[in-house]
Design an enzyme around this catalytic site. Structure first.
Site, PDB file in Angstrom:
ATOM      1  N   SER A 109       0.834  -1.206   0.000  1.00  0.00           N
ATOM      2  CA  SER A 109       0.000   0.000   0.000  1.00  0.00           C
ATOM      3  C   SER A 109       0.863   1.248   0.000  1.00  0.00           C
ATOM      4  CB  SER A 109      -0.898   0.005   1.245  1.00  0.00           C
ATOM      5  OG  SER A 109      -1.502   1.264   1.442  1.00  0.00           O
TER       6      SER A 109
ATOM      7  N   TYR B  47      -1.779   0.373  10.303  1.00  0.00           N
ATOM      8  CA  TYR B  47      -2.023  -0.290   9.023  1.00  0.00           C
ATOM      9  C   TYR B  47      -0.806  -0.153   8.114  1.00  0.00           C
ATOM     10  CZ  TYR B  47      -3.534  -0.867   4.206  1.00  0.00           C
ATOM     11  OH  TYR B  47      -3.606  -1.233   2.892  1.00  0.00           O
TER      12      TYR B  47
ATOM     13  N   LYS C 174       1.942  -3.069   6.623  1.00  0.00           N
ATOM     14  CA  LYS C 174       2.258  -3.291   5.211  1.00  0.00           C
ATOM     15  C   LYS C 174       3.761  -3.179   4.959  1.00  0.00           C
ATOM     16  CE  LYS C 174      -1.622  -4.325   3.278  1.00  0.00           C
ATOM     17  NZ  LYS C 174      -1.783  -5.625   2.609  1.00  0.00           N
TER      18      LYS C 174
END
Length: 326
Positions: free
Chosen positions: A117, A141, A145
Site C-alpha cells: 500500500s 495499518y 504493510k
C-alpha cells in the site's frame, strides 16, 4: 499454472481472480469471508474458507491444488480502525503473512505477489512518490504493510522465492456492477452513502498544505490494479528469482474537494460538502510515480477518474436503487 489468491472474494481480490482467469491462469481462492463475498467468484473457481493464521489448512490447499504462485491480498485495511486496534492489525496482517510464507516455503511454491500500500510512505515531502522515497507510515495499518514487505523480501533472499510487492494507491471503480466495493471506508462510496442519505458529503479537514486545502490522492481503477497483479505474476514466472517493489498508480493527484465535484457531476447530485475535523493518520498529499512499473512490467493505467466514478456508481445504485432518484 494455478495461483492461490488470498482474500480473493474481496473487492480487489475478485477483480484479480477474474483478471488471472482472463489471462489463462488457474485460480483458487482462500478467504475467511469476514468481508469477502463468495458470490463474487466465478462458479468454476474453487473457494476454500479459512484464515491465514491456519498454517495446516494453508499447506493442505497449496499441496492439493498444486499451487505454483500466491497473490496475497487478505488483510485488514482501515487506517482509523488500525489506530484503535493495532494488535488486531499486527496479528492479521503480519502474523498471518508469516504463517502463509512458512506454508509457501514448506510447499516449495516458487512465486509470491504481495499487495502492499501507499500507506507505507506516510507523509512524503515530494511531488511524486518513487519507490526510493523513504517510508515513514503514519498508522499501524501502514506499519503492517511495510513490515510485510520486509518479511516477503527476507523470505525471498533466504529461500529463492520470487517476490513482487505492489504498493497500490487509492483504489476505485468496478469491472461490473456486481463486483463494486460494498464497503464505505473509501472516499467514493463514503460520498455515495451521504448522497443516498440526503446528507452532505464530508471533507475531513480543509487546512492541509494543498492548493484547495483538502487531501490529494492518486486514484487507480481496480481493473488496472488487477491487471498490474497479472503483469507482476507473469514477470515472476518468466524470470524466477526476481525481487520487485513497484508503485501502482496513475501519477495524477486529485483533491478530495475535486473528487466530490466529479462525483456530483456523474451522479446528478449537487450537494456542497461539509467540512469536519481532520482524521488521524491522513497525509496531505500522496501521488505515485509510475515510471518503474512501466519500465519493469510494461504496465500503465488505462482508466481515468470518470471511469472510476461511473462504474462505482452503477454498482452502488444496483445495491441502493433509491440513490438514483435525484
Amino acid at each position: 499454472m494455478t495461483w492461490l489468491i488470498t482474500g480473493g472474494a474481496g473487492y480487489i481480490g475478485a477483480h484479480v481472480v477474474r483478471a488471472l482467469r482472463a489471462a489463462g491462469e488457474g485460480a483458487v481462492v482462500y478467504d475467511d469471508l469476514s468481508t469477502g463475498i463468495a458470490e463474487r467468484l466465478p462458479d468454476d473457481v474453487p473457494l476454500v474458507v479459512g484464515s491465514t493464521l491456519d498454517g495446516r489448512r494453508l499447506r493442505e490447499v497449496l499441496t492439493r491444488h498444486t499451487v505454483a504462485g500466491v497473490v496475497h491480498l487478505a488483510a485488514k485495511k482501515q487506517v482509523g480502525e488500525s489506530i484503535d486496534r493495532p494488535l488486531l492489525y499486527y496479528r492479521e496482517n503480519v502474523e498471518g503473512l508469516r504463517v502463509l510464507l512458512e506454508a509457501v516455503t514448506e510447499a516449495r511454491v516458487p512465486h509470491f505477489v504481495f499487495s502492499s500500500s501507499a500507506a507505507v510512505y506516510g507523509m512524503p515531502g515530494t511531488e511524486l512518490v518513487t519507490e526510493e522515497t523513504p517510508c515513514a507510515p503514519m498508522s499501524p495499518y501502514g506499519e503492517t504493510k511495510l513490515a510485510g514487505e520486509w518479511l516477503v523480501r527476507a523470505t525471498g533472499r533466504a529461500t529463492g522465492l520470487s517476490t513482487a510487492c505492489l504498493r497500490y494507491f487509492n483504489v476505485a471503480g468496478a469491472a461490473r456492477p456486481e463486483l463494486a466495493d460494498v464497503g464505505v471506508s473509501n472516499l467514493i462510496p463514503m460520498v455515495f452513502e451521504k448522497l443516498t442519505e440526503n446528507a452532505p458529503p464530508r471533507i475531513f479537514g480543509d487546512d492541509y498544505p494543498t492548493p484547495d486545502g483538502t487531501c490529494v490522492r492518486d486514484y487507480i481503477h481496480v481493473v488496472d490494479l488487477a491487471d498490474a497483479h497479472v503483469a507482476a505474476a507473469r514477470a515472476l514466472t518468466a524470470s524466477p528469482g526476481r525481487d520487485l517493489t513497484l508503485n501502482v498508480g496513475r501519477g495524477e493527484g486529485v483533491s478530495v474537494r475535486e473528487m466530490i465535484d466529479h462525483i456530483n457531476a456523474v451522479t446528478g447530485y449537487a450537494r456542497p460538502p461539509l467540512t469536519t475535523p481532520r482524521r488521524p493518520g491522513d497525509p496531505a498529499r500522496v501521488v505515485a510515480s509510475a515510471d518503474r512499473i512501466a519500465a519493469e512490467l510494461g504496465w500503465k493505467a488505462r482508466h481515468d477518474v470518470q471511469d472510476m466514478i461511473t462504474s462505482a456508481w452503477e454498482g452502488w445504485v444496483r445495491l441502493h436503487p433509491e440513490a438514483a432518484r435525484v
